[in-house]
Design a protein around this motif. Structure first.
Motif, PDB file in Angstrom:
ATOM      1  N   UNK A  78      19.684  12.972  18.548  1.00 17.79           N
ATOM      2  CA  UNK A  78      18.748  13.995  19.009  1.00 17.79           C
ATOM      3  C   UNK A  78      17.564  14.194  18.082  1.00 17.79           C
ATOM      4  N   UNK A  79      17.483  13.376  17.014  1.00 19.15           N
ATOM      5  CA  UNK A  79      16.351  13.475  16.094  1.00 19.15           C
ATOM      6  C   UNK A  79      15.629  12.129  16.051  1.00 19.15           C
ATOM      7  N   UNK A  80      14.318  12.155  15.774  1.00 18.81           N
ATOM      8  CA  UNK A  80      13.526  10.930  15.761  1.00 18.81           C
ATOM      9  C   UNK A  80      12.759  10.804  14.458  1.00 18.81           C
ATOM     10  N   UNK A  81      12.403   9.573  14.112  1.00 19.14           N
ATOM     11  CA  UNK A  81      11.652   9.363  12.870  1.00 19.14           C
ATOM     12  C   UNK A  81      10.253   9.967  12.976  1.00 19.14           C
ATOM     13  N   UNK A  82       9.629   9.859  14.140  1.00 16.98           N
ATOM     14  CA  UNK A  82       8.356  10.543  14.384  1.00 16.98           C
ATOM     15  C   UNK A  82       8.592  11.613  15.443  1.00 16.98           C
ATOM     16  N   UNK A  83       8.132  12.809  15.186  1.00 20.05           N
ATOM     17  CA  UNK A  83       8.334  13.908  16.122  1.00 20.05           C
ATOM     18  C   UNK A  83       7.126  14.835  16.065  1.00 20.05           C
ATOM     19  N   UNK A 124       8.391  26.804  13.538  1.00 20.05           N
ATOM     20  CA  UNK A 124       7.964  25.551  14.145  1.00 20.05           C
ATOM     21  C   UNK A 124       8.816  25.293  15.379  1.00 20.05           C
ATOM     22  N   UNK A 125       8.185  24.731  16.408  1.00 18.58           N
ATOM     23  CA  UNK A 125       8.865  24.374  17.645  1.00 18.58           C
ATOM     24  C   UNK A 125       8.939  22.857  17.735  1.00 18.58           C
ATOM     25  N   UNK A 126      10.121  22.337  18.006  1.00 13.64           N
ATOM     26  CA  UNK A 126      10.276  20.907  18.234  1.00 13.64           C
ATOM     27  C   UNK A 126       9.755  20.560  19.616  1.00 13.64           C
ATOM     28  N   UNK A 127       8.549  19.999  19.670  1.00  8.00           N
ATOM     29  CA  UNK A 127       7.882  19.779  20.955  1.00  8.00           C
ATOM     30  C   UNK A 127       8.593  18.726  21.802  1.00  8.00           C
ATOM     31  N   UNK A 128       9.041  17.643  21.155  1.00 10.11           N
ATOM     32  CA  UNK A 128       9.720  16.574  21.904  1.00 10.11           C
ATOM     33  C   UNK A 128      10.973  17.108  22.593  1.00 10.11           C
ATOM     34  N   UNK A 165       0.833  -1.201   0.000  1.00 11.50           N
ATOM     35  CA  UNK A 165       0.000   0.000   0.000  1.00 11.50           C
ATOM     36  C   UNK A 165       0.873   1.259   0.000  1.00 11.50           C
ATOM     37  N   UNK A 166       0.443   2.260  -0.729  1.00 16.30           N
ATOM     38  CA  UNK A 166       1.199   3.512  -0.775  1.00 16.30           C
ATOM     39  C   UNK A 166       0.892   4.342   0.477  1.00 16.30           C
ATOM     40  N   UNK A 167       1.926   4.654   1.221  1.00 12.13           N
ATOM     41  CA  UNK A 167       1.799   5.413   2.463  1.00 12.13           C
ATOM     42  C   UNK A 167       2.545   6.739   2.303  1.00 12.13           C
ATOM     43  N   UNK A 168       1.907   7.826   2.694  1.00 10.49           N
ATOM     44  CA  UNK A 168       2.572   9.129   2.673  1.00 10.49           C
ATOM     45  C   UNK A 168       2.556   9.718   4.076  1.00 10.49           C
ATOM     46  N   UNK A 169       3.712  10.100   4.586  1.00 11.95           N
ATOM     47  CA  UNK A 169       3.853  10.710   5.904  1.00 11.95           C
ATOM     48  C   UNK A 169       4.339  12.134   5.737  1.00 11.95           C
ATOM     49  N   UNK A 170       3.694  13.072   6.420  1.00 11.31           N
ATOM     50  CA  UNK A 170       4.077  14.481   6.245  1.00 11.31           C
ATOM     51  C   UNK A 170       5.385  14.759   6.983  1.00 11.31           C
ATOM     52  N   UNK A 171       6.290  15.502   6.343  1.00 11.14           N
ATOM     53  CA  UNK A 171       7.569  15.830   6.970  1.00 11.14           C
ATOM     54  C   UNK A 171       7.553  17.157   7.721  1.00 11.14           C
ATOM     55  N   UNK A 172       6.556  18.008   7.441  1.00  9.56           N
ATOM     56  CA  UNK A 172       6.498  19.333   8.075  1.00  9.56           C
ATOM     57  C   UNK A 172       5.121  19.920   7.849  1.00  9.56           C
ATOM     58  N   UNK A 188      12.292  10.591   6.915  1.00  9.10           N
ATOM     59  CA  UNK A 188      12.729   9.323   6.327  1.00  9.10           C
ATOM     60  C   UNK A 188      14.244   9.177   6.345  1.00  9.10           C
ATOM     61  N   UNK A 189      14.957  10.318   6.226  1.00 14.26           N
ATOM     62  CA  UNK A 189      16.407  10.227   6.140  1.00 14.26           C
ATOM     63  C   UNK A 189      16.987   9.699   7.444  1.00 14.26           C
TER      64      UNK A 189
END
Length: 361
Positions: free
Chosen positions: A53-58, A239-243, A8-15, A47-48
């Protein structure tokens, strides 16, 4: 966009900015209010290869102001970001700013930038080799020492700004200086997306040991709405990085105080450009009192300011003209009841708050 294990084609928003822009164009939201001010709290994905200090989901808190290219709104947005962190209780912060120019002056710079790097192309990391073709300025973002050393000899984009971009950036800096907000001009700062124009900024915490110490940032994106098929409308946001923000709150052991909601909304109507600094001072002071306040940008007549206030469902309006500026007195008019009261703005801020608490019933 990718295929999952079931094909299935999945699209996740990056910003969040691009989805906001699509919504604004699709529903013609730019006709509602100028500037149109929006915020969102959403989860994003990358995806990269995640760096430390960075996560795939944030999660991000985003703010967008659409419709104005006035340097005043750049300053307002930056001051808002700083105020959020200040109110949380963060103290060890640094504001970084830069200008990446417009599509005219940046085009010339990118050509020179690529020419300078051509001889060292083979020594760049794989990610930067890809950036070289797609978005060369992203090479400034690279954290690999070898790439950082290679670009040290490259001239700064600041040296290639056109006169209009230089003047715009100078006005933004003057506003920040007016409110004693310390900043550092960092010519290597480019932010992560290639849609930025002119002002870009970032607030980092010196309390975070990780190389990923940016709590929030953003900039101006004057061409994005037009690129997406909409009219040529300027915009700016952050944008604020909430995590990462929550990690720092816990690390510092801070307790958050939630302010009571206030249903009074005051619109500040500027009658001449020279009164913009005073108007911004009024705006920031009212907001510090937990009063919802905004500036009426780009209007010419008193009638158009009043219509703007009614359109935005404001309860009160303040006109800032020659008399108010010279005497440091503001007259707050109740739009619905047609009453008004005056405040000596040279009074102590605590006294001003007492008067407002009493009069804004």
């Amino acid at each position: 966009t990718f295929l999952d294990k079931k094909g299935r084609s999945i699209t996740l928003r990056p910003e969040g900015t691009a989805p906001i822009v699509r919504a604004v164009i699709e529903h013609k939201l730019y006709n509602l209010y100028n500037p149109l001010k929006l915020f969102y709290i959403e989860n994003m994905f990358r995806y990269e290869r995640p760096q430390k200090g960075r996560m795939r989901e944030f999660w991000q808190i985003g703010v967008e102001a659409i419709g104005q290219d006035n340097p005043l709104i750049d300053a307002e947005i930056i001051l808002l970001l700083n105020t959020i962190f200040k109110n949380i209780g963060f103290t060890n912060l640094k504001l970084l700013i830069n200008s990446v120019g417009c599509k005219v002056c940046r085009k010339e710079y990118v050509k020179i930038f690529k020419d300078k790097l051509k001889k060292d192309f083979e020594y760049l990391c794989d990610d930067c080799k890809e950036r070289y073709e797609k978005n060369p300025l992203r090479i400034f973002d690279c954290k690999i020492e070898n790439c950082k050393n290679i670009i040290k000899s490259v001239p700064s984009i600041y040296d290639f700004l056109c006169n209009n971009c230089k003047a715009h950036f100078l006005e933004v800096r003057n506003y920040l200086g007016l409110f004693n907000l310390k900043y550092e001009i960092k010519h290597e700062l480019v932010r992560g997306f290639d849609y930025y124009t002119r002002t870009i900024f970032e607030i980092i915490s010196k309390d975070l040991a990780s190389v990923q110490n940016a709590l929030g940032g953003g900039g101006r994106y004057d061409n994005l709405i037009e690129q997406f098929g909409g009219p040529p409308i300027p915009a700016v946001g952050f944008a604020i990085g909430l995590d990462r923000t929550i990690i720092l709150i816990k690390q510092l052991g801070l307790d958050l105080n939630v302010s009571e909601k206030n249903d009074k909304k005051i619109l500040i109507a500027i009658l001449d450009k020279k009164f913009e600094p005073f108007s911004l001072e009024i705006l920031l002071t009212l907001r510090s009192f937990n009063i919802i306040a905004d500036i009426s940008y780009g209007k010419k007549s008193i009638e158009s300011h009043i219509k703007n206030a009614q359109k935005g469902v404001f309860s009160h309006i303040v006109f800032v003209g020659e008399n108010e500026f010279n005497n440091k007195v503001i007259n707050i008019k109740d739009i619905k009841n047609f009453s008004q009261f005056s405040i000596d703005w040279s009074l102590d801020k605590i006294k001003i708050k007492e008067i407002l608490d009493k009069m804004l019933i």
